[in-house]
Design a protein around this motif. Structure first.
Motif, short mmCIF file in Angstrom:
data_model
loop_
_atom_site.label_atom_id
_atom_site.label_comp_id
_atom_site.label_asym_id
_atom_site.label_seq_id
_atom_site.Cartn_x
_atom_site.Cartn_y
_atom_site.Cartn_z
N LEU A 326 0.76 -1.32 -0.26
CA LEU A 326 -0.02 -0.04 0.15
C LEU A 326 0.83 1.28 -0.20
N GLN A 327 1.84 1.44 0.86
CA GLN A 327 2.86 2.38 0.95
C GLN A 327 3.58 2.62 -0.50
N SER A 328 4.07 1.33 -0.89
CA SER A 328 4.64 1.54 -2.33
C SER A 328 3.83 2.04 -3.41
N LYS A 329 2.69 1.58 -3.31
CA LYS A 329 1.76 1.97 -4.38
C LYS A 329 1.54 3.38 -4.40
N ARG A 330 1.34 3.94 -3.06
CA ARG A 330 1.10 5.38 -2.96
C ARG A 330 2.33 6.23 -3.47
N TYR A 331 3.52 5.73 -3.12
CA TYR A 331 4.86 6.44 -3.44
C TYR A 331 4.70 6.54 -5.10
N PHE A 332 4.56 5.10 -5.59
CA PHE A 332 4.44 5.15 -7.10
C PHE A 332 3.72 5.91 -7.86
N GLU A 333 2.30 6.40 -7.41
CA GLU A 333 1.20 7.10 -8.11
C GLU A 333 1.53 8.45 -7.80
N GLU A 334 2.32 8.91 -6.67
CA GLU A 334 2.62 10.15 -6.59
C GLU A 334 3.88 10.61 -7.47
N LEU A 335 4.98 9.68 -7.62
CA LEU A 335 5.96 9.69 -8.46
C LEU A 335 5.58 9.79 -9.69
N PHE A 336 4.87 9.03 -10.22
CA PHE A 336 4.12 9.04 -11.64
C PHE A 336 3.43 10.39 -11.96
N HIS A 337 2.55 10.73 -10.98
CA HIS A 337 1.82 11.86 -11.15
C HIS A 337 2.69 13.14 -11.37
N LEU A 338 3.92 13.05 -10.58
CA LEU A 338 4.81 14.31 -10.87
C LEU A 338 5.66 14.22 -11.83
#
Length: 348
Positions: A326-338
């Motif tokens: 869950l934590q990794s998914k949130r990091y990935f989504e934030e980085l992908f968005h940025l």
């Protein structure tokens, strides 16, 4: 937009060993688009994905006959995902429509999807045979069932509930789809596009559509490009994990935790009952300790301690992986968005 202010459409048609129907179906698409010349400017981009039959020869002939047809050849078979990415990067139109060259979705969906894209200012419009109003016609039973269940599984896993994640017949706003950093090389590209579009809060519209294999079945035995059903099924299942991987780990962990707690609570109850029972018959000053009762219960039911303890440890492991994912998914989504935002700014 072109000078005439009509939308410019790029029809992307990935092909692999399609000599049996390529000429017939491309001409069908051309005739249909010519009937819409007052409404759209258009081109057809054929992606020959390293075909080993006469697909390349036929595609080149079609391009020679009509200047609105372009052909891009892959020297070897790079699979569907790479073919679609090649189509995206080489399209000149402001709206990209990806079609299955077998026309199992009628060419008439070009207009339906494009009009819906323009009308709703959507980023993606996708044809769905699994939503209300859609139909699946003449598709072999085994393939139909597997496709339906894969899409149901993805719908369960995804936060936004769509009905068809694996279909490739879609209309895209080029400005949006070319900002996506797509990685998959095969069938998984279609759910990957939806997943990354969801991260970016893109507007995705589904329209009901008929998936009809009536004409395609006439070419049974003549086409060498038939999809590998089992491979696409399992790749679809794996793609489902990209949407919310943590729910599977947390779900399994929670189930195992309940099983272990059920077993361990009953063991605790038996141990405490044993303490009370023996203390009730002992002489004054004698005490039957908890540890003594626990040892007796273990001697009676060692398998219960073993099963309950191991299940508890496994449950903890699954829950831990779930929270980490869950934590990794949130990091990935934030980085992908940025990353997508920076890429778009740099291109502008």
């Amino acid at each position: 937009m072109t000078v005439s202010n009509k939308p410019f459409l790029s029809i992307v048609a990935p092909c692999y060993n399609e000599e049996a129907l390529l000429e017939i179906n491309i001409n069908t698409i051309i005739n249909y688009l010519q009937s819409k010349n007052d409404k759209y400017n258009w081109e057809i981009v054929i992606i020959n994905d390293g075909s080993k039959d006469k697909t390349a020869v036929i595609a080149n002939k079609l391009a020679e006959q009509n200047t609105a047809v372009r052909v891009i050849h892959h020297p070897t078979n790079l699979n569907l995902g790479n073919a679609i990415k090649t189509g995206f990067s080489n399209s000149k139109g402001e709206i990209i429509v990806v079609l299955d060259i077998d026309l199992s979705y009628s060419e008439q969906y070009i207009e339906i999807m494009v009009d819906k894209l323009i009308e709703t200012s959507a980023d993606i419009v996708m044809a769905s045979p699994y939503m209300k109003g859609g139909k699946v016609i003449a598709v072999p039973f085994f393939r139909r069932v597997m496709s339906s269940w894969v899409n149901r599984f993805m719908s369960f896993a995804a936060q936004d509930k769509y009905h068809t994640f694996t279909g490739m017949v879609r209309a895209y706003r080029k400005e949006f789809v070319q900002t996506l950093n797509l990685k998959t090389r095969d069938y998984e590209i279609n759910p990957e596009i939806i997943y990354k579009a969801m991260i970016l809060r893109a507007k995705i519209i589904e329209i009901p559509a008929n998936l009809d294999w009536t004409e395609q079945n006439k070419f049974a035995g003549k086409r060498k490009s038939s999809l590998r059903v089992l491979r696409s099924f399992f790749s679809g299942l794996m793609s489902g994990f990209i949407f919310r991987p943590y729910i599977f780990f947390i779900g399994i962990g929670s189930f195992l935790m309940l099983l272990s707690l059920y077993e361990l609570i009953w063991l605790l109850y038996d141990v405490l009952a044993g303490v009370a029972k023996f203390n009730g018959v002992l002489q004054p000053g004698e005490v039957h300790s908890f540890s003594h009762s626990l040892a007796q219960e273990f001697n009676k039911n060692p398998q219960s301690f073993l099963v309950g303890g191991i299940t508890f440890i496994i449950a903890i492991q699954f829950l831990s992986v779930g929270f980490l994912s869950l934590q990794s998914k949130r990091y990935f989504e934030e980085l992908f968005h940025l990353g997508t935002s920076f890429k778009k700014k740099n291109e502008n």
